[in-house]
Design a protein around this motif. Structure first.
Motif, short mmCIF file in Angstrom:
data_model
loop_
_atom_site.label_atom_id
_atom_site.label_comp_id
_atom_site.label_asym_id
_atom_site.label_seq_id
_atom_site.Cartn_x
_atom_site.Cartn_y
_atom_site.Cartn_z
N LEU A 169 0.83 -1.21 0.00
CA LEU A 169 0.00 0.00 0.00
C LEU A 169 0.86 1.26 0.00
O LEU A 169 0.47 2.29 -0.53
CB LEU A 169 -0.92 0.01 1.23
CG LEU A 169 -2.14 -0.89 1.12
CD1 LEU A 169 -2.88 -0.96 2.46
CD2 LEU A 169 -3.09 -0.37 0.04
N ILE A 198 -11.24 -7.44 -8.47
CA ILE A 198 -11.04 -8.76 -7.83
C ILE A 198 -9.87 -8.68 -6.86
O ILE A 198 -8.75 -8.34 -7.27
CB ILE A 198 -10.80 -9.86 -8.89
CG1 ILE A 198 -12.07 -10.08 -9.71
CG2 ILE A 198 -10.35 -11.16 -8.21
CD1 ILE A 198 -11.95 -11.19 -10.75
N GLY A 199 -10.14 -8.98 -5.61
CA GLY A 199 -9.10 -8.93 -4.58
C GLY A 199 -8.84 -7.51 -4.16
O GLY A 199 -7.75 -6.97 -4.31
N GLY A 201 -8.53 -6.00 -1.34
CA GLY A 201 -7.62 -5.65 -0.22
C GLY A 201 -8.22 -4.52 0.59
O GLY A 201 -9.31 -4.62 1.15
N CYS A 220 -14.60 -7.64 -4.74
CA CYS A 220 -14.68 -8.82 -3.89
C CYS A 220 -13.34 -9.01 -3.19
O CYS A 220 -12.29 -8.58 -3.68
CB CYS A 220 -15.06 -10.07 -4.69
SG CYS A 220 -13.82 -10.60 -5.86
N GLU A 221 -13.42 -9.61 -2.03
CA GLU A 221 -12.22 -9.90 -1.25
C GLU A 221 -12.51 -11.18 -0.46
O GLU A 221 -13.51 -11.26 0.25
CB GLU A 221 -11.90 -8.73 -0.31
CG GLU A 221 -10.82 -9.01 0.72
CD GLU A 221 -9.51 -9.51 0.12
OE1 GLU A 221 -8.91 -8.84 -0.72
OE2 GLU A 221 -9.09 -10.64 0.51
N VAL A 223 -10.72 -12.73 1.94
CA VAL A 223 -10.34 -12.84 3.36
C VAL A 223 -11.31 -11.96 4.16
O VAL A 223 -11.30 -10.73 4.00
CB VAL A 223 -8.88 -12.39 3.58
CG1 VAL A 223 -8.50 -12.47 5.04
CG2 VAL A 223 -7.93 -13.24 2.73
N ILE A 270 -3.47 -9.16 -8.30
CA ILE A 270 -3.24 -10.40 -7.53
C ILE A 270 -1.98 -11.08 -8.08
O ILE A 270 -1.94 -12.29 -8.25
CB ILE A 270 -4.47 -11.34 -7.56
CG1 ILE A 270 -4.93 -11.62 -8.98
CG2 ILE A 270 -5.62 -10.75 -6.76
CD1 ILE A 270 -5.97 -12.75 -9.05
C1 LIG Z 1 -2.01 -8.16 -3.70
S1 LIG Z 1 -3.46 -7.77 -2.80
C2 LIG Z 1 -4.00 -6.32 -3.64
C3 LIG Z 1 -5.00 -5.52 -2.90
C4 LIG Z 1 -5.52 -4.31 -3.64
N1 LIG Z 1 -6.19 -4.68 -4.86
C5 LIG Z 1 -4.41 -3.35 -3.96
O1 LIG Z 1 -3.98 -3.32 -5.08
O2 LIG Z 1 -3.96 -2.63 -3.06
C6 LIG Z 1 -4.54 -9.01 -3.36
C7 LIG Z 1 -5.79 -9.24 -2.51
O3 LIG Z 1 -6.65 -10.03 -3.28
C8 LIG Z 1 -7.26 -11.03 -2.50
N2 LIG Z 1 -7.58 -12.10 -3.48
C9 LIG Z 1 -6.71 -12.80 -4.23
N3 LIG Z 1 -7.35 -13.58 -5.09
C10 LIG Z 1 -8.68 -13.35 -4.91
C11 LIG Z 1 -9.85 -13.86 -5.53
N4 LIG Z 1 -9.78 -14.74 -6.52
N5 LIG Z 1 -11.05 -13.44 -5.07
C12 LIG Z 1 -11.13 -12.55 -4.05
N6 LIG Z 1 -10.04 -12.03 -3.42
C13 LIG Z 1 -8.84 -12.42 -3.86
C14 LIG Z 1 -6.22 -11.36 -1.45
O4 LIG Z 1 -6.83 -11.88 -0.28
C15 LIG Z 1 -5.59 -10.00 -1.23
O5 LIG Z 1 -6.23 -9.31 -0.17
#
Ligand SMILES: C[S@@+](CC[C@H](N)C(=O)[O-])C[C@H]1O[C@@H](n2cnc3c(N)ncnc32)[C@H](O)[C@@H]1O
Length: 461
Positions: A169, A198-199, A201, A220-221, A223, A270
């Motif tokens: 971040l 997607i993901g 965070g 979507c997330e 965790v 991701i």
């Molecule tokens: C590398 S972080 C990026 C977070 C945010 N997008 C950013 O760029 O600051 C990836 C996040 O995606 C979530 N994640 C990964 N694959 C996913 C999926 N298929 N569906 C939902 N969440 C996912 C992980 O739990 C993690 O919190």
């Protein structure tokens, strides 16, 4: 005196004795007297739990469980009976009945912080970390100054949220590159474009899309604790009306339920340090198949793993082992890490080749069959290689790229990765190293095949 009066007098005497013996620590004698009290039908409902407690203290767990069962037969909502049964199952490693019993204890006595805490501990021991976190959070609300509960919450958060999330971040270069690509996509597709993140965070990329004008973002997330935090952050920043965060893996999203139609723009970061481990291939393939319009704008649209051959005495000690304290333990080398995250700018290493593209994935493609190819690398310096140090180049949109090349990237979410060789590999300048390079969808395959002598080889990468 009547028989009944005699019986009552006797039972009362036994009870008195039992209490005295119990407080003197003579549990065996106290237990015998409590049993007599119960046999005489005297104050059974009160004495059964005491007897069960003594049996538990004496390690007679099965008998204690049976007596607690009797207590529950008389009073199914007996919180202490459920609680104690839960503790007995837990200390015997029977997680499922322990959790069921502790859940029943919490349901019977929702304000009991100790029961909430014990349920949380048992869920954590059973590996059910998300639920453990929920229960610790509930326990903290009841006991805000309990240091142990606070510690467990921080510990679980750290286990559920990878350490790289915060440096990622704080990586302004990464963030700026994503924001530029997202703004360009919204400008091209218009504010009414449906954006899928997607993901998400922290919600960062969704908020960037909303700030760039997108009226509706579906995020979507997977965790739960991260998703909940994203919702709060998005609300704090005033975008709750335009961004919906679903606590779900993208594979669980459905058009018609979570999205009112296929999305026009996908934003998704991701990418793991080695490109593939966060399942980018599976996730993007699934999104193309079910969630995106055929001509959707994809951010990032491609990513490449770049690398070079390296020699490093420091890294060699992480990968190879020979004689230790006079013993030959070299066999242990077969168990060495296949890949090691490293900090390219901090680790002392010498390049033995130029930079080579190892693998490129086009994320606009609908499918990515696994593939292994021959790659030839020209050695530029004599040395003994431990493996290939690899980093990434991300192609976000026309003219917008990002990389974590070790020469220029110091701190951020991505580290460089050493893909280790099975054995140290002696190479000489001018020789050509042939490698098998590809992926199995979630990891990079990098395997040296042979080194061809300097004299016989044509110039290659
Ligand atoms: C590398 S972080 C990026 C977070 C945010 N997008 C950013 O760029 O600051 C990836 C996040 O995606 C979530 N994640 C990964 N694959 C996913 C999926 N298929 N569906 C939902 N969440 C996912 C992980 O739990 C993690 O919190």
């Amino acid at each position: 005196m009547t028989d009944t009066a005699d019986t009552t007098t006797f039972a009362r005497t036994m009870l008195k004795e039992a209490l005295l013996l119990q407080s003197a620590g003579n549990l065996a004698a106290a237990e015998a007297r409590y049993r007599m009290v119960i046999e005489h039908g005297y104050r059974v409902a009160e004495v059964l739990p005491v007897l069960a407690g003594i049996l538990g203290q004496r390690g007679a767990d099965d008998e204690a469980l049976a007596i607690w069962e009797e207590v529950l037969a008389r009073d199914p909502g007996h919180a202490v009976a459920h609680h104690e049964q839960g503790l007995i199952h837990a200390r015997n490693g029977r997680f499922a009945p322990a959790i069921a019993a502790l859940e029943a204890a919490c349901a019977a006595d929702p304000e009991n912080a100790v029961a909430a805490n014990n349920l949380a501990v048992t869920l954590a021991d059973a590996g059910r970390k998300h639920e453990a976190l929920e229960q610790f959070t509930r326990a903290r609300a009841m006991q805000p100054s309990n240091l142990h509960i606070e510690h467990q919450i921080r510990r679980l958060n750290a286990e559920l949220v990878p350490f790289w999330h915060i440096p990622m971040l704080n990586d302004a270069r990464r963030n700026d590159a994503f924001e530029a690509a997202i703004s360009a996509a919204i400008a091209a597709a218009g504010p009414g474009a449906r954006v899928l993140d997607i993901g998400t965070g922290s919600g960062l990329l969704s908020m960037m899309a909303a700030r760039a004008g997108a009226l509706s973002v579906t995020a979507c997330e997977m965790v739960p604790v991260i998703a909940e935090t994203a919702r709060r952050i998005i609300a704090d920043n005033g975008y709750a009306g335009r961004i919906a965060v679903h606590t779900a893996a993208s594979s669980a999203l459905e058009v018609g339920e979570h999205l009112d139609g296929r999305a026009d723009i996908l934003v998704s970061e991701i990418l793991s340090s080695d490109l593939l481990t966060e399942r980018v291939i599976d996730t993007f393939e699934d999104a193309h198949a079910r969630l995106l319009k055929p001509d959707a704008i994809i951010i990032p649209r491609a990513a490449a793993a770049i690398g070079c051959l390296v020699e490093s005495a420091v890294l060699a000690d992480y990968v190879f082992v020979g004689t230790v304290s006079g013993f030959d333990v070299s066999r242990f080398g077969a168990l060495a890490a296949q890949k090691l995250p490293i900090h390219g700018t901090m680790t002392d290493w010498k390049r033995l080749s130029g930079d080579v593209e190892l693998l490129r994935i086009d994320l606009t493609r609908k499918s990515h069959p696994g593939d292994v190819q021959l790659l030839s690398i020209r050695v530029t310096q004599d040395g003994v290689a431990e493996g290939i140090v690899q980093w990434m180049e991300v192609d976000l949109a026309e003219g917008i790229t990002f990389d974590n090349h070790p020469d220029g990237y110091t701190d951020g979410g991505w580290l460089q990765v050493l893909h280790t060789f099975p054995e140290p590999l002696a190479v000489e300048a001018g020789a050509v190293l042939h490698l098998a390079v590809g992926h199995d969808r979630t990891t990079l395959i990098i395997r040296p095949l042979e080194v061809a002598s300097a004299r016989a080889q044509p110039m290659v990468a």
